[in-house]
Scaffold this motif. Structure first.
Motif, PDB file in Angstrom:
ATOM      1  N   ARG A   5       0.830  -1.207   0.000  1.00 42.48           N
ATOM      2  CA  ARG A   5       0.000   0.000   0.000  1.00 42.48           C
ATOM      3  C   ARG A   5       0.866   1.259   0.000  1.00 42.48           C
ATOM      4  O   ARG A   5       0.527   2.261  -0.637  1.00 42.48           O
TER       5      ARG A   5
ATOM      6  N   GLU B 100      -8.307  -0.029  -3.707  1.00 37.94           N
ATOM      7  CA  GLU B 100      -8.225   1.131  -2.821  1.00 37.94           C
ATOM      8  C   GLU B 100      -8.496   2.398  -3.623  1.00 37.94           C
ATOM      9  O   GLU B 100      -8.218   2.448  -4.823  1.00 37.94           O
TER      10      GLU B 100
ATOM     11  N   SER C 110     -10.995  -5.287   0.262  1.00 36.59           N
ATOM     12  CA  SER C 110     -10.917  -3.823   0.174  1.00 36.59           C
ATOM     13  C   SER C 110     -11.458  -3.142   1.431  1.00 36.59           C
ATOM     14  O   SER C 110     -11.611  -1.913   1.441  1.00 36.59           O
TER      15      SER C 110
ATOM     16  N   ILE D   3     -10.461   0.472   2.872  1.00 31.64           N
ATOM     17  CA  ILE D   3      -9.642   1.263   1.947  1.00 31.64           C
ATOM     18  C   ILE D   3     -10.402   1.644   0.679  1.00 31.64           C
ATOM     19  O   ILE D   3      -9.860   2.325  -0.182  1.00 31.64           O
TER      20      ILE D   3
END
Length: 537
Positions: free
Chosen positions: A430, A456, A531, A534
């Motif tokens: 990330r 994201e 997910s 995010i």
């Protein structure tokens, strides 16, 4: 005597003019009528007066704009109809509980839908702005919204209407082909000419992105040994899962699948896109070796023809298999892709070449694709070594800036990263993704997990951590047989719509679309579950 009457009449008229407004003299175009006088006084003069006909007020100019049904980004369905909308307003829909609109457009929308405002009031939610409506649809997935086309963004799912769609590869060619529209006030006088709506399907363009392509091992066996031919992997249509059974050699439950028709639907999507991209998960050197098993790959370069025939415009070479045939294999793969006119990035004769973006044109835009690998450090290029582009934050920052300087209006970062067979992005992954967005990239589309992974939204920009397998032979589990294909619609440099299309791979080679409301719900649910926290959409 008559002269005195005339003089008196003129005097009264002069005094009336001095004391207040006078009735304007009738023009030649004004209809005239005799003033009523049922009992005329002897000797009086009859007068003519204009008909009582008030001057019409000027009508405010309006302009017709496309109206689009929208719902939650996470909704599985892709279309609605006038009949379904009427059932929502009547309280009879099983899918939606209410219709949501921007208050200023409410009456016009209801008129366009054929529903009187009073009759629809009990199932109508009015909000103050498009921003509020879009946010509400994320929070209330049981609402059907309606928005002007130029107020659509990727946070909502634009739906088709009565068999037509305004977005994606199957969109109507012009706004004139879209059947649902409303009239709204035009720009006020003095503010310049009436502006066309910001979104126009005639100038929009699409990008389709797939996951990992393998042309060795089981795929090569299907194409060559089984005799299906180089085009077979991209000839898929639709399929559905009928049941599941135990078990593969790895202990996974496996799906039983049937084809449901629409042969060639996948090819149509790819060929209809302005740009189609994927990851090329093997070298294709001149002196290739077929592998029946294992994780060392090299593909027959003749099989690249199937990729080119399918309409794929670009492939990434930045992955943990690109040097499986050595340095010469990398350079020969590049030459063979060039022969088939397929653009590429992410590997090269040295680090500078590997970091160079591929530049493609679509919709009047220059699209740069930068590809990187973060898995196989032993395959990374250096100043003097053939290999792949390593994904480091300094590299991405410098390369995005260079792509912008080269004229790119859309920059896509295309990394190979993450953990195999795990859909959830980890912290370091990330961090890299968010650094790419901070560097100025418009989106990140990743691969390597062989599973469809989480998504994201960071700083308003989308990140897909992995799309899963695209053309691959891993039929030992349902997650490795499934993936998602992205269909992205752009207006200029702005992405306006996202569609994630689930598929399942048959015959160890061929993706086939699944209905997202049915069999495809499993892989889409996997993406959304990974997910959590995010993805605000």
């Amino acid at each position: 005597m008559l002269s005195r009457v005339i003089a008196a009449t003129l005097l009264v008229a002069m005094l009336a003019g001095a004391c207040g407004p006078t009735t304007p003299a009738p023009s030649a175009s004004t209809p005239l009528a005799v003033a009523p006088n049922p009992s005329p006084t002897p000797g009086a003069i009859a007068t003519l007066a204009p008909t009582s006909n008030p001057t019409p007020q000027p009508t405010a100019p309006t302009v017709a704009v496309a109206l689009v049904p929208v719902t939650s980004f996470r909704a599985a369905w892709t279309a609605t109809t006038a009949a379904e909308t009427a059932s929502v307003l009547a309280g009879a829909s099983k899918r939606y509980q209410a219709v949501e609109v921007v208050a200023a457009d409410a009456d016009a929308i209801l008129a366009a839908l054929g529903s009187p405002p009073v009759a629809a009031a009990s199932r109508l939610v009015k909000v103050g702005s498009a921003d509020v409506l879009r946010a509400d649809l994320s929070a209330h997935r049981d609402r059907l919204g309606f928005l002007r086309a130029d107020l659509i963004d990727p946070s909502v799912r634009a739906l088709g209407w009565n068999g037509t769609t305004l977005f994606g590869g199957e969109r109507v060619p012009t706004l004139g082909g879209w059947p649902l529209r409303i009239h709204v006030p035009a720009a006020p006088p003095g503010s310049g000419p009436i502006q066309a709506p910001a979104y126009d399907p005639a100038t929009a363009w699409t990008l389709v992105a797939g996951g990992d392509i393998l042309l060795d091992r089981g795929v090569a066996n299907t194409v060559k040994s089984a005799g299906h031919g180089v085009d077979f992997p991209f000839d898929g249509g639709t399929a559905s899962i009928t049941s599941r059974y135990c078990c593969s050699s790895f202990g996974w439950d496996l799906p039983k699948v049937k084809r449901t028709g629409d042969a060639g639907a996948f090819r149509a999507l790819l060929q209809g896109a302005d740009i189609a991209i994927a990851n090329f998960e093997n070298p294709a050197p001149d002196a290739f070796t077929f592998h029946s098993s294992g994780t060392l790959f090299s593909a027959d370069p003749a099989l690249i023809k199937g990729v080119a025939d399918a309409g794929i415009d670009y492939v990434s070479l930045a992955n943990n298999h690109i040097r499986d045939a050595g340095a010469k294999g990398v350079l020969q793969t590049i030459a063979n892709l060039n022969d088939f006119k397929i653009a590429h990035s992410g590997a090269g004769a040295n680090l500078a070449a590997a970091r160079k973006p591929a530049l493609l044109k679509a919709g009047g835009q220059t699209v740069a694709i930068l590809a990187y690998d973060s898995i196989a450090s032993g395959y990374w290029a250096t100043a003097t070594r053939v290999g792949s582009a390593p994904m480091t934050i300094p590299n991405v920052r410098a390369d995005v800036a260079a792509a912008r300087a080269a004229g790119a209006s859309v920059v896509i970062v295309f990394p190979h990263w993450g953990t195999e067979y795990d859909p959830t992005p980890f912290a370091g992954q990330r961090k890299l993704a968010e650094a790419a967005i901070d560097a100025g990239a418009d989106m990140v589309i990743g691969n390597h997990a062989h599973w469809a992974a989480g998504m994201e939204v960071y700083q308003g920009k989308p990140i897909w951590y992995a799309l899963g397998n695209f053309v691959f032979d891993q039929n030992w589990s349902e997650p490795t047989m499934e993936g998602i294909t992205l269909e992205l619609t752009f207006e200029g440099s702005h992405m306006v719509q996202v569609r994630m299309r689930p598929h399942i791979i048959l015959d160890k080679a061929q993706p086939n679309f699944m209905d997202p409301t049915g069999s495809g719900a499993v892989v889409i649910g996997q993406v959304f579950a990974a997910s959590k926290g995010i993805l605000p959409w």
